[in-house]
Design a protein around this motif. Structure first.
Motif, PDB file in Angstrom:
ATOM      1  N   VAL A 119       0.929  -0.981   0.036  1.00 28.72           N
ATOM      2  CA  VAL A 119      -0.159   0.056  -0.078  1.00 28.72           C
ATOM      3  C   VAL A 119       0.879   1.211   0.040  1.00 28.72           C
ATOM      4  CG1 VAL A 119      -0.156   0.062   2.681  1.00 28.72           C
ATOM      5  CG2 VAL A 119      -1.939   1.007   1.106  1.00 28.72           C
ATOM      6  N   SER A 120       0.465   2.520  -0.477  1.00 26.81           N
ATOM      7  CA  SER A 120       1.288   3.568  -0.834  1.00 26.81           C
ATOM      8  C   SER A 120       1.699   3.916   0.459  1.00 26.81           C
ATOM      9  CB  SER A 120       0.391   4.693  -1.554  1.00 26.81           C
ATOM     10  OG  SER A 120      -0.801   5.038  -0.716  1.00 26.81           O
ATOM     11  N   LEU A 121       0.911   3.925   1.354  1.00 23.86           N
ATOM     12  CA  LEU A 121       1.292   4.512   2.866  1.00 23.86           C
ATOM     13  C   LEU A 121       2.606   3.879   3.345  1.00 23.86           C
ATOM     14  CD1 LEU A 121       0.343   6.385   4.908  1.00 23.86           C
ATOM     15  CD2 LEU A 121      -1.370   4.763   5.891  1.00 23.86           C
ATOM     16  N   LEU A 328       2.018   9.510  11.735  1.00 22.35           N
ATOM     17  CA  LEU A 328       3.256   9.369  12.100  1.00 22.35           C
ATOM     18  C   LEU A 328       4.386   9.485  10.968  1.00 22.35           C
ATOM     19  CD1 LEU A 328       2.668   5.709  13.743  1.00 22.35           C
ATOM     20  CD2 LEU A 328       2.681   7.869  14.910  1.00 22.35           C
ATOM     21  N   ARG A 329       5.561  10.030  11.353  1.00 18.35           N
ATOM     22  CA  ARG A 329       6.351  10.189  10.166  1.00 18.35           C
ATOM     23  C   ARG A 329       7.571   9.763  10.581  1.00 18.35           C
ATOM     24  NH1 ARG A 329       2.423  10.598   7.591  1.00 18.35           N
ATOM     25  NH2 ARG A 329       1.801  12.301   6.504  1.00 18.35           N
ATOM     26  N   GLU A 330       8.760   9.671   9.767  1.00 20.92           N
ATOM     27  CA  GLU A 330       9.983   9.032  10.090  1.00 20.92           C
ATOM     28  C   GLU A 330      10.824   9.906   9.124  1.00 20.92           C
ATOM     29  OE1 GLU A 330      10.514   4.797  10.555  1.00 20.92           O
ATOM     30  OE2 GLU A 330      11.864   5.090   8.950  1.00 20.92           O
ATOM     31  N   PRO A 391       1.214  16.515   0.826  1.00 27.93           N
ATOM     32  CA  PRO A 391       1.246  15.426  -0.021  1.00 27.93           C
ATOM     33  C   PRO A 391       0.870  14.090   0.433  1.00 27.93           C
ATOM     34  CG  PRO A 391       3.484  16.804   0.233  1.00 27.93           C
ATOM     35  CD  PRO A 391       2.371  17.097   1.142  1.00 27.93           C
ATOM     36  N   GLY A 392       0.895  13.823   1.719  1.00 32.75           N
ATOM     37  CA  GLY A 392       0.427  12.449   2.544  1.00 32.75           C
ATOM     38  C   GLY A 392      -1.008  12.702   2.838  1.00 32.75           C
ATOM     39  N   ILE A 393      -1.989  13.534   2.540  1.00 30.11           N
ATOM     40  CA  ILE A 393      -3.156  13.892   2.960  1.00 30.11           C
ATOM     41  C   ILE A 393      -4.013  12.379   2.422  1.00 30.11           C
ATOM     42  CG2 ILE A 393      -4.092  14.912   0.846  1.00 30.11           C
ATOM     43  CD1 ILE A 393      -5.995  16.646   2.658  1.00 30.11           C
ATOM     44  N   PHE A 399     -13.997  11.821  -0.351  1.00 31.15           N
ATOM     45  CA  PHE A 399     -14.727  10.552  -0.658  1.00 31.15           C
ATOM     46  C   PHE A 399     -15.490  10.138   0.578  1.00 31.15           C
ATOM     47  CE2 PHE A 399     -15.105   7.219  -4.051  1.00 31.15           C
ATOM     48  CZ  PHE A 399     -16.073   6.513  -3.450  1.00 31.15           C
ATOM     49  N   VAL A 400     -15.042  10.005   1.577  1.00 32.72           N
ATOM     50  CA  VAL A 400     -15.565   9.874   2.917  1.00 32.72           C
ATOM     51  C   VAL A 400     -16.721  10.648   3.266  1.00 32.72           C
ATOM     52  CG1 VAL A 400     -15.314   9.186   5.482  1.00 32.72           C
ATOM     53  CG2 VAL A 400     -13.740   8.402   3.748  1.00 32.72           C
ATOM     54  N   PRO A 401     -16.471  11.939   3.434  1.00 33.47           N
ATOM     55  CA  PRO A 401     -17.876  12.643   3.718  1.00 33.47           C
ATOM     56  C   PRO A 401     -18.524  12.558   2.654  1.00 33.47           C
ATOM     57  CG  PRO A 401     -15.567  14.017   3.801  1.00 33.47           C
ATOM     58  CD  PRO A 401     -15.142  12.785   3.288  1.00 33.47           C
TER      59      PRO A 401
HETATM   60  C1  HEM Z   1     -13.044   8.323   8.457  1.00 35.16           C
HETATM   61  C2  HEM Z   1     -12.097   8.038   7.698  1.00 35.16           C
HETATM   62  C3  HEM Z   1     -10.739   8.033   7.292  1.00 35.16           C
HETATM   63  C4  HEM Z   1     -10.039   8.836   8.051  1.00 35.16           C
HETATM   64  C5  HEM Z   1     -10.184   9.778   9.210  1.00 35.16           C
HETATM   65  C6  HEM Z   1      -8.677   8.901   7.177  1.00 35.16           C
HETATM   66  C7  HEM Z   1      -7.662   9.401   7.497  1.00 35.16           C
HETATM   67  C8  HEM Z   1      -6.214   9.303   7.009  1.00 35.16           C
HETATM   68  C9  HEM Z   1      -5.048   9.628   7.533  1.00 35.16           C
HETATM   69  C10 HEM Z   1      -4.754  10.549   8.795  1.00 35.16           C
HETATM   70  C11 HEM Z   1      -4.075   9.277   6.628  1.00 35.16           C
HETATM   71  C12 HEM Z   1      -2.603   9.750   6.570  1.00 35.16           C
HETATM   72  C13 HEM Z   1      -1.991   8.653   7.513  1.00 35.16           C
HETATM   73  C14 HEM Z   1      -0.411   8.746   7.776  1.00 35.16           C
HETATM   74  O1  HEM Z   1       0.074   9.877   7.261  1.00 35.16           O
HETATM   75  O2  HEM Z   1      -0.069   8.249   8.764  1.00 35.16           O
HETATM   76  C15 HEM Z   1      -4.824   8.480   5.737  1.00 35.16           C
HETATM   77  C16 HEM Z   1      -4.068   8.009   4.444  1.00 35.16           C
HETATM   78  C17 HEM Z   1      -4.496   7.208   3.647  1.00 35.16           C
HETATM   79  N1  HEM Z   1      -5.877   6.826   3.579  1.00 35.16           N
HETATM   80 FE1  HEM Z   1      -7.293   7.572   4.994  1.00 35.16          FE
HETATM   81  N2  HEM Z   1      -8.838   7.893   6.251  1.00 35.16           N
HETATM   82  C18 HEM Z   1     -10.196   7.601   6.203  1.00 35.16           C
HETATM   83  C19 HEM Z   1     -10.830   6.913   5.068  1.00 35.16           C
HETATM   84  C20 HEM Z   1     -10.000   6.446   3.947  1.00 35.16           C
HETATM   85  C21 HEM Z   1     -10.746   5.633   3.056  1.00 35.16           C
HETATM   86  C22 HEM Z   1     -12.446   5.137   2.991  1.00 35.16           C
HETATM   87  C23 HEM Z   1      -9.791   5.302   2.076  1.00 35.16           C
HETATM   88  C24 HEM Z   1     -10.043   4.636   0.577  1.00 35.16           C
HETATM   89  C25 HEM Z   1     -11.144   4.663   0.239  1.00 35.16           C
HETATM   90  C26 HEM Z   1      -8.617   5.936   2.490  1.00 35.16           C
HETATM   91  C27 HEM Z   1      -7.248   5.865   1.809  1.00 35.16           C
HETATM   92  C28 HEM Z   1      -6.122   6.293   2.277  1.00 35.16           C
HETATM   93  C29 HEM Z   1      -5.068   5.956   1.740  1.00 35.16           C
HETATM   94  C30 HEM Z   1      -4.657   5.183   0.273  1.00 35.16           C
HETATM   95  C31 HEM Z   1      -3.883   6.529   2.577  1.00 35.16           C
HETATM   96  C32 HEM Z   1      -2.469   6.741   2.105  1.00 35.16           C
HETATM   97  C33 HEM Z   1      -2.017   7.982   1.415  1.00 35.16           C
HETATM   98  C34 HEM Z   1      -0.625   7.958   1.347  1.00 35.16           C
HETATM   99  O3  HEM Z   1       0.071   6.950   1.068  1.00 35.16           O
HETATM  100  O4  HEM Z   1      -0.068   9.249   1.049  1.00 35.16           O
HETATM  101  N3  HEM Z   1      -8.826   6.531   3.642  1.00 35.16           N
HETATM  102  N4  HEM Z   1      -6.115   8.586   5.934  1.00 35.16           N
END
Ligand code: HEM
Length: 447
Positions: A119-121, A328-330, A391-393, A399-401
């Motif tokens: 996964v991208s994260l 979290l970041r490193e 960039p990491g948003i 989509f979620v809201p």
């Molecule tokens: C209440 C629901 C959600 C919240 C509060 C949320 C919040 C976040 C946050 C804070 C991050 C950054 C995490 C980090 O940097 O450590 C993140 C990353 C991510 N989220 Fe969400 N998320 C939610 C739902 C979703 C959903 C439903 C999807 C997909 C359909 C999604 C896809 C992703 C992806 C792919 C990343 C990684 C982005 C990256 O690699 O830069 N998220 N999310």
């Protein structure tokens, strides 16, 4: 070595052993205890009862008063751990992804690799760029209304109608999340996946293993079965689903699309939690309920994709009770700060509730204030970061809201709702540090 150039009051400070132990006990242990990848309902209930999140925020405020701007390095053996204490530093760190502040950290990797190794994260450059791009394109990161929103409204309406006819006048978490995941599987994988609860259950077991990160040996067979099943659904590329969109994109092996989709399926669980809690906020705040009902009635079915006020209620739900409490970041290199250096490989922790509920800086900290999300940008210098930023948003921050507000509209269109235990949320009292969604129950009446 890179210089972070914003004005910074203080340099990195070192926490005493006593303060470090207090952070571990009051901030770190409760966060891990509730479950990072899948919540443990009993611990969530305990956290609400003992107001553990409120105590964590007060501990962080105390550290800011004592140590100044930070970042605050904890007195722990092994690699450095830095807590971010100021708003400017939050923006600085989040702006600096993926380098020098990498979203992929050792800890996140250990947890997420249980079911989505690519996964991208948790990917490093250069692979990260393509995987992030895939997420941005498919989820339409920048667009408030997804281009397939029209189709999703139909799915949500259909499932909400069935939910309401099954539950009658009593809406529980279990009924809600079952319906929510039917929506999610249909939106992502198509109608054929509607009843594949087993797919969601397999993922839940893998997430439970992921909660233990390094401490769990992994469930390789289950992981293989889950991915085989997921890929069967994706291969169908059912028209009207995101799977069809994925199939029409020139994906490469490096994209690892199934791993990205595994994350979507996982992350819609917090999406459901946020939506259900937003319903509780609306039910307990009559003025907000009036505005919600008016917006839904004015929009009608045709304009269900927009609903800015209902969306703001969902954003408030994740501001007040963040479902990703620790961002979290490193550090990928030594980073020079005014007054000191953050060494390479420092684990940087942004504890979102500390900023979202900081009543020394945010007057709305403990009350339901959807207008925070409708106001113009200047007020937003204070970090409200339930979906992170920069960039990491989260690529699903729109989509979620959007999907959540469609669900709320479908439920409230013809019903009035009330919390069965009105004492849990009262408009004239500060909101609790957390809200146990698993025990929330609503009474429904025709409107
Ligand atoms: C209440 C629901 C959600 C919240 C509060 C949320 C919040 C976040 C946050 C804070 C991050 C950054 C995490 C980090 O940097 O450590 C993140 C990353 C991510 N989220 Fe969400 N998320 C939610 C739902 C979703 C959903 C439903 C999807 C997909 C359909 C999604 C896809 C992703 C992806 C792919 C990343 C990684 C982005 C990256 O690699 O830069 N998220 N999310």
């Amino acid at each position: 070595m890179r210089r972070q150039d914003a004005a910074v009051r203080d340099g990195p400070a070192k926490a005493s052993i006593k303060d470090t132990l207090a952070v571990l006990a009051e901030v770190v242990v409760p966060t891990l205890g509730k479950g990072v990848l899948i919540r443990r309902p009993r611990v969530v209930a305990l956290a609400e009862r003992l107001n553990l999140d409120g105590r964590a925020v007060r501990r962080m405020q105390y550290l800011r008063r004592k140590y100044g701007g930070g970042p605050l390095l904890l007195a722990v053996p092994g690699r450095p751990q830095a807590m971010i204490l100021t708003a400017e530093h939050v923006h600085q760190v989040l702006r600096g992804a993926p380098e020098p502040f990498a979203p992929s950290t050792l800890e996140k990797h250990a947890a997420l690799a249980h079911f989505e190794e690519k996964v991208s994260l948790i990917s490093q450059p250069p692979e990260r760029a393509e995987r992030r791009r895939f997420n941005d394109e498919m989820l339409e990161n920048d667009r408030p209304v997804h281009s397939m929103a029209n189709r999703f409204v139909t799915v949500v309406d259909d499932e909400a109608r069935k939910l309401l006819s099954e539950t009658g006048d009593d809406l529980s978490w279990d009924a809600f999340i079952t319906a929510w995941y039917r929506v999610v599987r249909r939106v992502i994988l198509g109608h054929e996946a509607r009843d594949d609860q087993n797919l969601t259950d397999m993922l839940a077991k893998l997430r439970a293993a992921g909660n233990w990160a390094f401490l769990h040996p992994g469930r390789k067979q289950l992981q293989r079965r889950f991915h085989e099943r997921l890929k069967e659904h994706l291969k169908r590329a059912e028209p009207g689903s995101l799977a069809a969109r994925i199939a029409s994109r020139p994906n490469m092996e490096v994209t690892a699309s199934a791993d990205q989709v595994a994350h979507w399926l996982f992350a819609f669980d917090p999406g459901g939690i946020a939506t259900f809690r937003a319903l509780a906020l609306i039910a307990s705040h009559p003025e907000a309920a009036r505005r919600v009902n008016e917006e839904i009635a004015t929009a009608g079915r045709a304009n269900r994709e927009e609903l800015p006020f209902v969306r703001a209620c969902i954003l408030e739900s994740v501001r007040i009770w963040p479902t990703t409490p620790a961002i979290l970041r490193e550090t990928t290199e030594d980073v020079q700060w005014h007054g000191g250096v953050l060494p390479k490989n420092t684990h940087v922790v942004i504890y979102a509730p500390y900023f979202h509920r900081d009543d020394e800086n945010l007057p709305e900290a403990h009350r339901f204030a959807p207008d925070l999300w409708l106001e113009a940008a200047p007020a937003r210098r204070w970090p409200l970061i339930p979906f992170s930023e920069g960039p990491g948003i989260c690529p699903a921050h729109n989509f979620v809201p959007m999907l959540g507000s469609m669900m709320i509209a479908a439920i409230l269109e013809k019903h009035r709702i009330a919390l069965q235990d009105p004492n849990r949320l009262q408009p004239d009292r500060p909101l609790p540090g957390t809200l146990d969604n698993y025990t929330l129950r609503f009474s429904l009446a025709n409107s």
